[in-house]
Write a protein that holds these residues in place. Sequence first.
Motif, PDB file in Angstrom:
ATOM      1  N   LYS A 207       0.832  -1.206   0.000  1.00 53.53           N
ATOM      2  CA  LYS A 207       0.000   0.000   0.000  1.00 53.53           C
ATOM      3  C   LYS A 207       0.867   1.257   0.000  1.00 53.53           C
ATOM      4  CE  LYS A 207      -3.705   2.341   2.552  1.00 53.53           C
ATOM      5  NZ  LYS A 207      -4.577   2.300   3.751  1.00 53.53           N
ATOM      6  N   VAL A 208       1.970   1.222   0.747  1.00 53.55           N
ATOM      7  CA  VAL A 208       2.892   2.364   0.766  1.00 53.55           C
ATOM      8  C   VAL A 208       3.388   2.662  -0.641  1.00 53.55           C
ATOM      9  CG1 VAL A 208       5.219   3.062   1.463  1.00 53.55           C
ATOM     10  CG2 VAL A 208       3.633   2.164   3.163  1.00 53.55           C
ATOM     11  N   MET A 209       3.773   1.618  -1.372  1.00 50.78           N
ATOM     12  CA  MET A 209       4.315   1.821  -2.721  1.00 50.78           C
ATOM     13  C   MET A 209       3.220   2.182  -3.723  1.00 50.78           C
ATOM     14  SD  MET A 209       7.324  -1.091  -2.992  1.00 50.78           S
ATOM     15  CE  MET A 209       6.336  -2.511  -2.526  1.00 50.78           C
ATOM     16  N   ARG A 210       2.008   1.730  -3.443  1.00 54.79           N
ATOM     17  CA  ARG A 210       0.902   1.999  -4.377  1.00 54.79           C
ATOM     18  C   ARG A 210       0.314   3.389  -4.200  1.00 54.79           C
ATOM     19  NH1 ARG A 210      -1.799  -1.866  -2.829  1.00 54.79           N
ATOM     20  NH2 ARG A 210      -3.367  -0.838  -1.534  1.00 54.79           N
ATOM     21  N   THR A 211       0.242   3.869  -2.955  1.00 51.37           N
ATOM     22  CA  THR A 211      -0.439   5.131  -2.674  1.00 51.37           C
ATOM     23  C   THR A 211       0.496   6.331  -2.581  1.00 51.37           C
ATOM     24  OG1 THR A 211      -0.301   4.777  -0.272  1.00 51.37           O
ATOM     25  CG2 THR A 211      -2.226   3.891  -1.416  1.00 51.37           C
ATOM     26  N   GLY A 212       1.796   6.099  -2.601  1.00 49.86           N
ATOM     27  CA  GLY A 212       2.716   7.228  -2.495  1.00 49.86           C
ATOM     28  C   GLY A 212       2.856   7.761  -1.092  1.00 49.86           C
ATOM     29  N   ALA A 213       2.636   6.889  -0.074  1.00 48.09           N
ATOM     30  CA  ALA A 213       2.789   7.323   1.309  1.00 48.09           C
ATOM     31  C   ALA A 213       4.250   7.540   1.674  1.00 48.09           C
ATOM     32  CB  ALA A 213       2.168   6.291   2.258  1.00 48.09           C
ATOM     33  N   LEU A 214       5.165   7.102   0.807  1.00 49.68           N
ATOM     34  CA  LEU A 214       6.592   7.325   1.028  1.00 49.68           C
ATOM     35  C   LEU A 214       7.007   8.594   0.295  1.00 49.68           C
ATOM     36  CD1 LEU A 214       9.457   4.746   0.868  1.00 49.68           C
ATOM     37  CD2 LEU A 214       9.631   6.870  -0.424  1.00 49.68           C
ATOM     38  N   THR A 215       7.584   9.524   1.011  1.00 52.04           N
ATOM     39  CA  THR A 215       8.115  10.748   0.413  1.00 52.04           C
ATOM     40  C   THR A 215       9.596  10.863   0.744  1.00 52.04           C
ATOM     41  OG1 THR A 215       7.503  12.053   2.370  1.00 52.04           O
ATOM     42  CG2 THR A 215       5.900  11.939   0.570  1.00 52.04           C
ATOM     43  N   MET A 216      10.272  11.756   0.028  1.00 50.72           N
ATOM     44  CA  MET A 216      11.714  11.895   0.221  1.00 50.72           C
ATOM     45  C   MET A 216      12.054  13.289   0.718  1.00 50.72           C
ATOM     46  SD  MET A 216      12.550   8.864  -0.662  1.00 50.72           S
ATOM     47  CE  MET A 216      14.342   8.995  -0.556  1.00 50.72           C
ATOM     48  N   VAL A 217      13.002  13.327   1.647  1.00 50.11           N
ATOM     49  CA  VAL A 217      13.570  14.590   2.092  1.00 50.11           C
ATOM     50  C   VAL A 217      15.060  14.552   1.787  1.00 50.11           C
ATOM     51  CG1 VAL A 217      11.848  14.956   3.890  1.00 50.11           C
ATOM     52  CG2 VAL A 217      13.949  13.707   4.437  1.00 50.11           C
ATOM     53  N   ALA A 218      15.709  15.695   1.918  1.00 45.43           N
ATOM     54  CA  ALA A 218      17.137  15.782   1.604  1.00 45.43           C
ATOM     55  C   ALA A 218      17.883  16.393   2.779  1.00 45.43           C
ATOM     56  CB  ALA A 218      17.351  16.624   0.350  1.00 45.43           C
ATOM     57  N   GLN A 219      19.050  15.838   3.082  1.00 48.15           N
ATOM     58  CA  GLN A 219      19.908  16.422   4.120  1.00 48.15           C
ATOM     59  C   GLN A 219      21.236  16.820   3.488  1.00 48.15           C
ATOM     60  OE1 GLN A 219      21.045  13.986   7.528  1.00 48.15           O
ATOM     61  NE2 GLN A 219      21.216  15.817   8.797  1.00 48.15           N
ATOM     62  N   PRO A 220      21.585  18.114   3.560  1.00 50.63           N
ATOM     63  CA  PRO A 220      22.837  18.571   2.956  1.00 50.63           C
ATOM     64  C   PRO A 220      24.069  17.991   3.642  1.00 50.63           C
ATOM     65  CG  PRO A 220      21.332  20.404   3.302  1.00 50.63           C
ATOM     66  CD  PRO A 220      20.772  19.235   4.040  1.00 50.63           C
ATOM     67  N   ILE A 221      25.111  17.792   2.857  1.00 47.68           N
ATOM     68  CA  ILE A 221      26.443  17.448   3.344  1.00 47.68           C
ATOM     69  C   ILE A 221      27.332  18.613   2.959  1.00 47.68           C
ATOM     70  CG2 ILE A 221      28.379  15.857   3.077  1.00 47.68           C
ATOM     71  CD1 ILE A 221      26.285  13.678   2.507  1.00 47.68           C
ATOM     72  N   MET A 222      28.049  19.138   3.949  1.00 45.96           N
ATOM     73  CA  MET A 222      28.765  20.406   3.751  1.00 45.96           C
ATOM     74  C   MET A 222      30.250  20.262   4.024  1.00 45.96           C
ATOM     75  SD  MET A 222      26.194  22.989   5.744  1.00 45.96           S
ATOM     76  CE  MET A 222      24.441  23.035   5.400  1.00 45.96           C
ATOM     77  N   SER A 223      31.002  21.206   3.470  1.00 45.51           N
ATOM     78  CA  SER A 223      32.400  21.324   3.856  1.00 45.51           C
ATOM     79  C   SER A 223      32.453  21.877   5.278  1.00 45.51           C
ATOM     80  CB  SER A 223      33.140  22.270   2.902  1.00 45.51           C
ATOM     81  OG  SER A 223      32.605  23.583   2.998  1.00 45.51           O
ATOM     82  N   LEU A 224      33.428  21.462   6.046  1.00 46.36           N
ATOM     83  CA  LEU A 224      33.516  21.870   7.448  1.00 46.36           C
ATOM     84  C   LEU A 224      34.442  23.053   7.658  1.00 46.36           C
ATOM     85  CD1 LEU A 224      33.556  18.395   9.262  1.00 46.36           C
ATOM     86  CD2 LEU A 224      31.614  19.823   8.572  1.00 46.36           C
ATOM     87  N   ASP A 225      34.883  23.690   6.563  1.00 45.40           N
ATOM     88  CA  ASP A 225      35.719  24.883   6.728  1.00 45.40           C
ATOM     89  C   ASP A 225      34.816  26.099   6.943  1.00 45.40           C
ATOM     90  OD1 ASP A 225      34.619  25.408   4.279  1.00 45.40           O
ATOM     91  OD2 ASP A 225      36.474  25.065   3.155  1.00 45.40           O
ATOM     92  N   ALA A 226      35.411  27.253   6.974  1.00 48.27           N
ATOM     93  CA  ALA A 226      34.649  28.464   7.274  1.00 48.27           C
ATOM     94  C   ALA A 226      33.618  28.788   6.210  1.00 48.27           C
ATOM     95  CB  ALA A 226      35.613  29.647   7.448  1.00 48.27           C
ATOM     96  N   ASN A 227      33.818  28.327   4.965  1.00 48.43           N
ATOM     97  CA  ASN A 227      32.871  28.632   3.890  1.00 48.43           C
ATOM     98  C   ASN A 227      31.558  27.856   4.026  1.00 48.43           C
ATOM     99  OD1 ASN A 227      34.562  30.459   2.529  1.00 48.43           O
ATOM    100  ND2 ASN A 227      35.691  28.748   1.600  1.00 48.43           N
ATOM    101  N   ARG A 228      31.641  26.668   4.661  1.00 50.56           N
ATOM    102  CA  ARG A 228      30.470  25.836   4.909  1.00 50.56           C
ATOM    103  C   ARG A 228      29.607  25.707   3.647  1.00 50.56           C
ATOM    104  NH1 ARG A 228      28.911  25.500  10.064  1.00 50.56           N
ATOM    105  NH2 ARG A 228      31.082  26.028  10.460  1.00 50.56           N
ATOM    106  N   GLN A 229      30.211  25.194   2.575  1.00 47.45           N
ATOM    107  CA  GLN A 229      29.489  25.075   1.316  1.00 47.45           C
ATOM    108  C   GLN A 229      28.889  23.675   1.128  1.00 47.45           C
ATOM    109  OE1 GLN A 229      32.921  26.544  -0.870  1.00 47.45           O
ATOM    110  NE2 GLN A 229      31.625  28.146  -1.744  1.00 47.45           N
ATOM    111  N   ILE A 230      27.787  23.597   0.379  1.00 47.91           N
ATOM    112  CA  ILE A 230      27.079  22.339   0.164  1.00 47.91           C
ATOM    113  C   ILE A 230      27.736  21.576  -0.986  1.00 47.91           C
ATOM    114  CG2 ILE A 230      24.874  21.278  -0.457  1.00 47.91           C
ATOM    115  CD1 ILE A 230      23.526  23.802   0.684  1.00 47.91           C
TER     116      ILE A 230
END
Length: 476
Positions: A207-230
């Motif tokens: 049912k999850v796969m048929r009805t679209g009850a599964l959605t996606m989110v995104a979590q950024p991965i960043m550089s850890l220097d002062a610029n903190r870029q994605i």
Amino acid sequence: MGVGQIGWKAGGPESIFERLMGETMELVPAADGVAIEIAKGDILYQIAGSGRLCRPADRRVSVSRTTSGQAMRSGVIQICHEATSAANPSKALWAELGINSMIYVPLLRGREGIGVLLLASSLPHAFSPKDVLQLSGVADFVASVTGAVLDFIDVTEQAEIATTRGQLASQVTPDACPFALARSAFITKVLQPETQRRASTRRRIEKVMRTGALTMVAQPIMSLDANRQIVEVEALARFNTTPSRAPDYWFHEASSVGLGVALELFAIRRGLELLTRLPDSVSLAINAGPATFVSDELGEILGTVDATRVIVELTEHTDIVDSPQLQGACRNLRGLGCRIAIDDTGTGFASLAVVLQVAPDIIKIDRELTRGIDTHPVRRALASALVTFGNEIGAEVVAEGIETIEQLNTLVDVGVRYGQGFYLARPAPLAELDQLFATLRPWHRGHARFERERSPDAPVIDGQRQSPHAKNPSMG
């Protein structure tokens, strides 16, 4: 299922017959073999045996022409003091089994004979009138238990047939037989709760796969220097349905009913939809367990997108696939242009063993190692060792689960250059991350830090990258 297989269906009936036979030999010490025969028409089927009578399981004899049949027809216990005599039709079998004495105890339900309890001994004239008396006292009980087990098996089989027919009918005409479906479900819940649980779980996952009850989110991965870029985002599944459970639970439950790969591939397809909405310089990471990682379907799906912007994270290392299959999958994915990451590294031997097999492009330090790294010297030392190892094989290291500034600073001190976690950015729909992308601009491929290429002299062994001193090119 034929009556000859009754004794071996599931664990319940078999265990009951085993106890019956064991207690019978305790009751009659002269016996060194016990068996149960069940009648169907003019045939007696041996459905369970122990000791000297264990070997002829599934033996079939005639009701009308054997001592077993005579006992059942007459309702009187029969004794054979010389089982290998010329008059015994089973003399060849008993001689082969070393049996010289037999007792045949009729099993009756009312006046109807349902079978025979056999006792055997290697000694001639082994059984006494006392043994016959003892067996007479328990014969009704043995017959009742045996009959109840047979009834249970028969009802269970009918429930399985009714459930199968109901499910097939409901697929064609969903409202055709609601009462039949309800009746079969009731029986199955009582007699086979595990079967009902698995069916319910499968319906929930489907049912999850048929009805679209599964959605996606995104979590950024960043550089850890002062610029903190994605530099990358990881696609993470969220289940917007009941029961409310963590994503890991849903995937584990799907795997328990044979739908693990199907659900993971469904989530991967949904995750790849995010790729066209990301800045060109940002890569997308998707998660795949071992079975999904080596599947042909994963390669087919990745063949429909720009795989050079995709990172496949291998998860769940405890039950990892065999090395040749794993290495073949790595070659195929890299042939498409994908990069490979090892998730949850540093928490056990299995994850480190997989790192050696895969030679990943990205090593992800598990959140369990990140937690407390600022106060725990051993965790800090292990993270530092992973950074050194990554430098040696040309893999970047990403720390997961960064939740405090102290953890971030410690990771930077040991040489970790990239990270993800609640302190940096929480998982969210891409629409909610637009402002973050605007504030923390994506990494530019031309940045000097990512202009280093793999060593031209780095050998390739069995499809795996072996770069002893080269840094990995851009994660974005």
